[in-house]
Write an enzyme that holds these catalytic residues in place. Structure first.
Site, mmCIF file in Angstrom:
data_model
loop_
_atom_site.group_PDB
_atom_site.id
_atom_site.type_symbol
_atom_site.label_atom_id
_atom_site.label_comp_id
_atom_site.label_asym_id
_atom_site.label_seq_id
_atom_site.Cartn_x
_atom_site.Cartn_y
_atom_site.Cartn_z
ATOM 1 N N GLU A 62 0.855 -1.370 0.016
ATOM 2 C CA GLU A 62 -0.039 -0.065 0.074
ATOM 3 C C GLU A 62 0.971 1.218 0.053
ATOM 4 O O GLU A 62 0.553 2.239 -0.839
ATOM 5 C CB GLU A 62 -0.968 0.100 1.055
ATOM 6 N N CYS A 86 -2.495 -3.768 7.323
ATOM 7 C CA CYS A 86 -1.962 -3.969 8.875
ATOM 8 C C CYS A 86 -2.629 -2.692 9.410
ATOM 9 O O CYS A 86 -2.623 -1.754 8.952
ATOM 10 C CB CYS A 86 -0.425 -3.954 8.812
ATOM 11 N N ALA A 172 20.157 -42.396 -5.819
ATOM 12 C CA ALA A 172 21.661 -42.288 -5.666
ATOM 13 C C ALA A 172 22.181 -43.834 -5.781
ATOM 14 O O ALA A 172 21.311 -44.724 -5.357
ATOM 15 C CB ALA A 172 22.407 -41.635 -4.584
ATOM 16 N N SER A 178 25.210 -39.388 -7.251
ATOM 17 C CA SER A 178 23.764 -39.062 -7.839
ATOM 18 C C SER A 178 23.713 -38.067 -8.879
ATOM 19 O O SER A 178 22.751 -37.437 -9.291
ATOM 20 C CB SER A 178 22.962 -38.612 -6.653
ATOM 21 N N TRP A 180 24.365 -36.996 -12.567
ATOM 22 C CA TRP A 180 23.257 -36.278 -12.666
ATOM 23 C C TRP A 180 21.904 -37.338 -13.020
ATOM 24 O O TRP A 180 22.238 -38.077 -13.815
ATOM 25 C CB TRP A 180 22.772 -35.010 -13.146
ATOM 26 N N ARG A 194 14.031 -23.131 -4.821
ATOM 27 C CA ARG A 194 15.191 -22.537 -3.641
ATOM 28 C C ARG A 194 14.894 -20.895 -3.704
ATOM 29 O O ARG A 194 15.105 -20.560 -2.531
ATOM 30 C CB ARG A 194 16.387 -22.311 -4.352
ATOM 31 N N GLU A 294 16.529 -30.124 0.442
ATOM 32 C CA GLU A 294 17.115 -30.802 -0.630
ATOM 33 C C GLU A 294 18.232 -31.657 0.000
ATOM 34 O O GLU A 294 19.643 -31.278 0.374
ATOM 35 C CB GLU A 294 17.943 -29.566 -1.248
ATOM 36 N N GLY A 296 19.462 -36.202 0.909
ATOM 37 C CA GLY A 296 19.435 -37.549 0.308
ATOM 38 C C GLY A 296 18.351 -38.470 1.159
ATOM 39 O O GLY A 296 17.523 -37.704 1.887
#
Length: 361
Positions: A62, A86, A172, A178, A180, A194, A294, A296
């Protein structure tokens, strides 16, 4: 009181949708404490100003919009705001006061603010000042601000678990290799997830095996610097890991009586094991709205087993890795009645990979 649905004009819905479009610009900029909010100000059917919340602790939507209007020109206009304005002064002035002083005659909101210091108080103050308030409930706010809503309601952030797997459900090889499983298009898509997260959680095993930066490198999300949280029970974090050289702050979570690396921020757990619930609770207390895990199979499995997830983002690559490779997560179920269920929210191709988004059932 707010107006009933049959008095809502089609134009009100359209301008409010425009405000929601603006709020999405903040997806990677506002990830801690505050909600993502957009505002459009309309006078005589014409948009005269617009704004969105661009930074945690910065001017609200605002304020950003009102700054664009010469003094007196907002009188009689309508403000479309995705969230109830608010009504208390924290790091920024109360938006209700600014709207009232500007001469705005009508405010259309997409949802009441669940913050305990607002929660209808903004609507009440506006109406007491003679400003008409219309509420048009929208599901878009839930997708734009899931973390802020959940954190205020439960004391925990919204948790996404990102995983990449083969057709046979492996993440993996037995050696831990792992890179890719998926293609570059899938890995590029991860940048979005992310960027909109306040923190990324990984395990020390992933750091030692892959040495990831876990930072945001896509230039579309400039300004996004999520915290990187490394679960490191035995304090094995290398001083030369890539994660130190990239992105935002790094926090080490270690077991009882362990010490972190150098001057790194360290959270010591009350026992020798790391409790993911306590990690999430601490992040929420710091103001983190959305978390991306993120990691294993072991760390991901610990969050899944404990029910500490809201959404799974799974990239499936058309390859087979064999029965000795590592699974999606380490947890056991002994009956079909005990399985963990979810709802498929969407599917989309990225290159040769399929992305499946699963919401908690």
């Amino acid at each position: 009181m707010t107006q009933p649905a049959d008095l809502i004009q089609d134009a009100d819905r359209l301008f409010l949708e425009s405000a929601f479009d603006l709020s999405e610009k903040a997806l990677h900029l506002v990830t801690w404490n505050n909600p993502r909010v957009g505002c459009v100000i309309v006078r005589e059917g014409q948009v005269i100003a617009h704004g969105w919340h661009k930074k945690d602790g910065g001017p609200h939507a605002e304020v950003e919009a009102l700054r664009q209007i010469p003094e007196g020109r907002a009188k009689g206009a309508t403000a479309y705001v995705t969230l109830e304005p608010c009504c208390w002064e924290g790091r920024t002035p109360a938006c209700t006061d600014l709207l009232i002083r500007s001469g705005i005659k009508k405010v259309v909101i997409g949802q009441r603010d669940p913050h305990p210091k607002v929660d209808g108080g903004g609507v009440r103050l506006l109406e007491e000042a003679g400003v008409s308030v219309v509420e048009i409930p929208s599901g878009r706010n839930a997708s734009i601000n899931p973390g802020q809503v959940k954190r205020l309601k439960t004391g925990l952030p919204y948790v996404r678990i990102k995983m990449a797997m083969s057709l046979d459900g492996r993440t993996a090889l037995a050696s831990g290799e792992s890179q890719w499983i998926t293609g570059p298009e899938s890995r590029a898509d991860v940048q979005y997830w992310r960027a909109r997260s306040g923190a990324i959680v990984t395990g020390i095993g992933t750091v030692l095996q892959d040495d990831p930066g876990l930072d945001v490198r896509d230039e579309r999300y400039t300004g996004a610097e999520p915290w990187r949280i490394v679960l490191d029970t035995k304090a094995r974090m290398p001083a030369d890991a890539a994660i130190w050289r990239r992105g935002g702050p790094v926090v080490l979570v270690v077991g009882k009586d362990k010490v972190g690396v150098g001057g790194a921020q360290t959270w010591v757990q009350p026992s020798s094991d790391i409790d993911p619930y306590l990690v999430l609770k601490r992040l929420a207390s710091e103001g983190c709205n959305e978390v991306l895990v993120e990691a294993g199979a072991r760390v991901a499995g610990s969050f899944i087993k404990a029910g500490l997830w809201d959404q799974q983002i799974i990239y499936i690559a058309p390859k087979l890795m064999g029965s000795s490779a590592r699974p999606l997560g380490y947890f056991e179920k002994n009956s079909m009645q005990d399985t963990i269920d979810g709802t498929i929210a969407s599917t989309q191709m990225f290159g040769n990979d399929l992305r499946v988004i699963v919401n908690k059932g």
